[in-house]
Design a protein around this motif. Structure first.
Motif, mmCIF file in Angstrom:
data_model
loop_
_atom_site.group_PDB
_atom_site.id
_atom_site.type_symbol
_atom_site.label_atom_id
_atom_site.label_comp_id
_atom_site.label_asym_id
_atom_site.label_seq_id
_atom_site.Cartn_x
_atom_site.Cartn_y
_atom_site.Cartn_z
ATOM 1 N N ILE A 147 33.471 -11.777 -2.944
ATOM 2 C CA ILE A 147 32.710 -11.141 -4.005
ATOM 3 C C ILE A 147 31.987 -12.218 -4.819
ATOM 4 O O ILE A 147 32.625 -13.151 -5.323
ATOM 5 N N PRO A 148 30.665 -12.137 -4.964
ATOM 6 C CA PRO A 148 29.936 -13.136 -5.771
ATOM 7 C C PRO A 148 30.385 -13.079 -7.235
ATOM 8 O O PRO A 148 30.768 -12.030 -7.745
ATOM 9 N N ASP A 149 30.343 -14.216 -7.894
ATOM 10 C CA ASP A 149 30.755 -14.262 -9.295
ATOM 11 C C ASP A 149 29.591 -14.040 -10.248
ATOM 12 O O ASP A 149 29.752 -14.165 -11.468
ATOM 13 N N ASN A 150 28.421 -13.730 -9.710
ATOM 14 C CA ASN A 150 27.245 -13.469 -10.514
ATOM 15 C C ASN A 150 26.798 -12.032 -10.258
ATOM 16 O O ASN A 150 26.656 -11.618 -9.109
ATOM 17 N N LEU A 151 26.559 -11.255 -11.320
ATOM 18 C CA LEU A 151 26.230 -9.840 -11.143
ATOM 19 C C LEU A 151 24.902 -9.641 -10.426
ATOM 20 O O LEU A 151 24.721 -8.649 -9.715
ATOM 21 N N LYS B 50 31.468 -10.226 -22.492
ATOM 22 C CA LYS B 50 31.660 -10.375 -21.051
ATOM 23 C C LYS B 50 30.874 -9.297 -20.318
ATOM 24 O O LYS B 50 31.039 -8.097 -20.588
ATOM 25 N N ARG B 51 29.986 -9.712 -19.425
ATOM 26 C CA ARG B 51 29.193 -8.757 -18.657
ATOM 27 C C ARG B 51 30.017 -8.174 -17.527
ATOM 28 O O ARG B 51 30.805 -8.869 -16.879
ATOM 29 N N ARG C 167 25.959 0.395 -12.847
ATOM 30 C CA ARG C 167 25.859 0.476 -14.309
ATOM 31 C C ARG C 167 26.342 -0.821 -14.932
ATOM 32 O O ARG C 167 27.530 -1.148 -14.898
ATOM 33 N N GLU C 168 25.401 -1.585 -15.502
ATOM 34 C CA GLU C 168 25.731 -2.868 -16.120
ATOM 35 C C GLU C 168 25.986 -2.678 -17.612
ATOM 36 O O GLU C 168 25.225 -1.981 -18.300
ATOM 37 N N MET C 169 27.032 -3.315 -18.114
ATOM 38 C CA MET C 169 27.375 -3.224 -19.531
ATOM 39 C C MET C 169 27.955 -4.559 -19.996
ATOM 40 O O MET C 169 28.190 -5.462 -19.176
#
Length: 526
Positions: free
Chosen positions: A45-49, A78-79, A71-73
């Motif tokens: 899993i990448p550590d960058n959204l 913390k993103r 859905r980004e929040m």
């Protein structure tokens, strides 16, 4: 070797897309093939959204499939992002979770952000960490919500599903006058809950597996640990695990063909049931059951011919009445098989009629040969049955009147058919519909047509040879290494008596030996 040197179209499109945007800097990912991206980006899993979103676009079709949501929040600086299929997400639960997380401060999430979310703030009964990207996507596609966190290579899988499901109703094929009205539906969790409600034994085991590279259909093996034959369980587990197919959208039937592989044999090798009480009764006898998600019926193994001719209604009445109903059903099944061939044989050979049965012959001749009449009516019944299935409910009565009056009555009046053919065919049809197993009734129908043709061609030898071949074929048939005609062949007197007569419940002290159960006693001494 060609794939190592040749550029893929997707990689080319990615580079062309960047060049069209005017960017001069080329990312190393743009020079990779899809296979290389799959190895590097979809396992970890990448550590960058942003990388997560790009990977979801390539892996799951995010931004192409309208029902997939990312859905980004931001929670306490913390993103994070929620990835889910809109139709599966339980919005009330997710809204409560988001409201709780929105109240967090930065101090509550550092230094262990992932641990804080997992153990303190994601308020749901079932949350698990997942560090494999492919599995995280699979979880989202089967209904869970995946929470990706910035600078974390582990996601949280929140089991907040909301499957589309119909209400629990009594099955149409297994109705009873008195008894429970609940039946299985197309949702696996609901079905296993109906079984768990009746068997509250901690030794009840429900093992989950996945079948189909594309459908990823959940399959569940159910058994009681200290009763079922564990060799059968291990064999089923092994066969299901070895099924290599793109999917089983038709559920249990395709799964049966994949693990049983009986070929062109028309007789069912497993019993299907949509009633939880029937399934639980078989599990207490030592049988193993198999659920397939999206299927409202459950497979019961092992199965014999005589399992298929019993009905739950017999056990809802007193033993005497239940035995009577069972014999009436046996008589109907026998009539559906042999009534027409026997009558056809006596009509073609009047010298074989016993004394006093001279009235059995037709009163007049039809314009069509009698064999052709029988086969035409057989096909006509199948056609009407299929028409009844596909006809809207308000029109089924009208369709029945058309079939009975306009077709049947007029065909007799015009002389195409004789009354006796319609009469005996109707009796055979009633016997077929009285057969508890729908699959067994259809198989018996094919055997009846074969016997009619043999009688027309070979007369008495045709009936004898046809019946003998039928019995031998059933006797050598095995349902998952179980004799299909047990307890008739091989003969088991005590078990055969239990088949012929519905015994009182307390008189059945032992489980059937055919299941090879570990615990053979049904009434343990305390």
């Amino acid at each position: 070797m060609g794939t190592d040197l040749k550029d893929t179209s997707a990689g080319k499109e990615r580079r062309e897309g960047r060049s069209r945007t005017g960017g001069d800097k080329i990312d190393a990912r743009d020079l990779m093939t899809d296979e290389e991206l799959g190895l590097k980006e979809t396992k970890d899993i990448p550590d960058n959204l942003e990388d997560v979103k790009r990977a979801l676009e390539e892996k799951a079709g995010l931004t192409v499939s309208f029902d997939l949501v990312f859905r980004e929040m931001e929670f306490g600086t913390k993103r994070a992002a929620f990835f889910y299929a809109n139709g599966f997400a339980k919005d009330t639960v997710l809204t409560d979770i988001i409201m709780r997380l929105s109240l967090l401060s930065r101090e509550q999430l550092v230094p262990d952000t992932l641990g804080s979310f997992l153990t303190k703030y994601v308020a749901h009964i079932q949350v698990q960490p997942e560090d494999d990207f492919d599995k995280a996507v699979d979880f989202a596609l089967i209904g869970s919500t995946v929470m990706f966190i910035e600078n974390e290579r582990t996601a949280l899988v929140i089991d907040a599903k909301n499957f589309p499901v119909r209400s629990i109703e009594e099955p149409d094929l297994e109705r009873v006058v008195r008894g429970s009205r609940d039946g299985f539906v197309e949702t696996l969790m609901t079905n296993v809950t109906l079984v768990r409600r009746r068997i509250r034994d901690p030794r009840l085991k429900l093992e989950l597996m996945t079948v189909g590279d594309r459908t990823k259909t959940h399959v569940c093996i159910g058994y009681i640990n200290d009763i079922a034959d564990m060799k059968l369980v291990e064999s089923l587990r092994d066969k299901i695990g070895k099924v290599k197919i793109d999917g089983i959208p038709l559920g249990d039937k395709q799964l049966e063909e994949a693990i049983i592989g009986k070929g062109w044999n028309p007789y069912p090798s497993v019993r299907y049931s949509e009633r939880p009480d029937v399934v639980c009764s078989h599990m207490l006898e030592g049988h193993v059951i198999i659920f397939a998600d999206t299927s409202p019926s459950v497979m019961i193994l092992p199965t014999t011919f005589f399992h298929l001719v019993q009905h739950v209604e017999e056990y809802r009445q007193t033993p005497f009445v239940g035995s009577y109903l069972r014999w009436v059903r046996f008589l109907g099944i026998f009539a559906s098989l042999f009534l027409l061939p026997l009558w056809f044989l006596l009509v073609n050979n009047p010298e074989l009629k016993p004394q006093g049965l001279e009235f059995l012959g037709p009163q007049k001749e039809g314009k069509l040969p009698m064999l052709f009449q029988f086969l035409t009516v057989e096909l006509g019944l199948d056609l009407m049955r299929m028409a009844a299935v596909h006809t809207p409910s308000p029109l089924t009565v009208a369709m029945g009147l058309v079939a009975a009056i306009l077709v049947g009555d007029i065909a007799v009046k015009t002389g195409l058919f004789i009354n006796e053919v319609i009469l005996y065919m109707a009796v055979a049809a009633v016997g077929m519909f009285a057969t508890p197993s729908y699959e067994l009734g259809l198989a018996n129908r094919l055997v009846r047509m074969a016997l009619l043709i043999l009688v027309a061609v070979f007369k008495i030898p045709g009936l004898v040879i046809g019946t003998t071949v039928w019995l031998i074929a059933l006797s050598v048939t095995r349902s998952y290494n179980t004799p299909y005609m047990w307890p008739f062949i091989p003969f088991h007197a005590k078990a055969l008596v239990s088949i012929l007569f519905r015994r009182p419940i307390l008189a059945s002290k032992n489980r059937p030996s055919i299941t090879k159960s570990n615990d053979n006693t049904r009434q343990p001494i305390r």
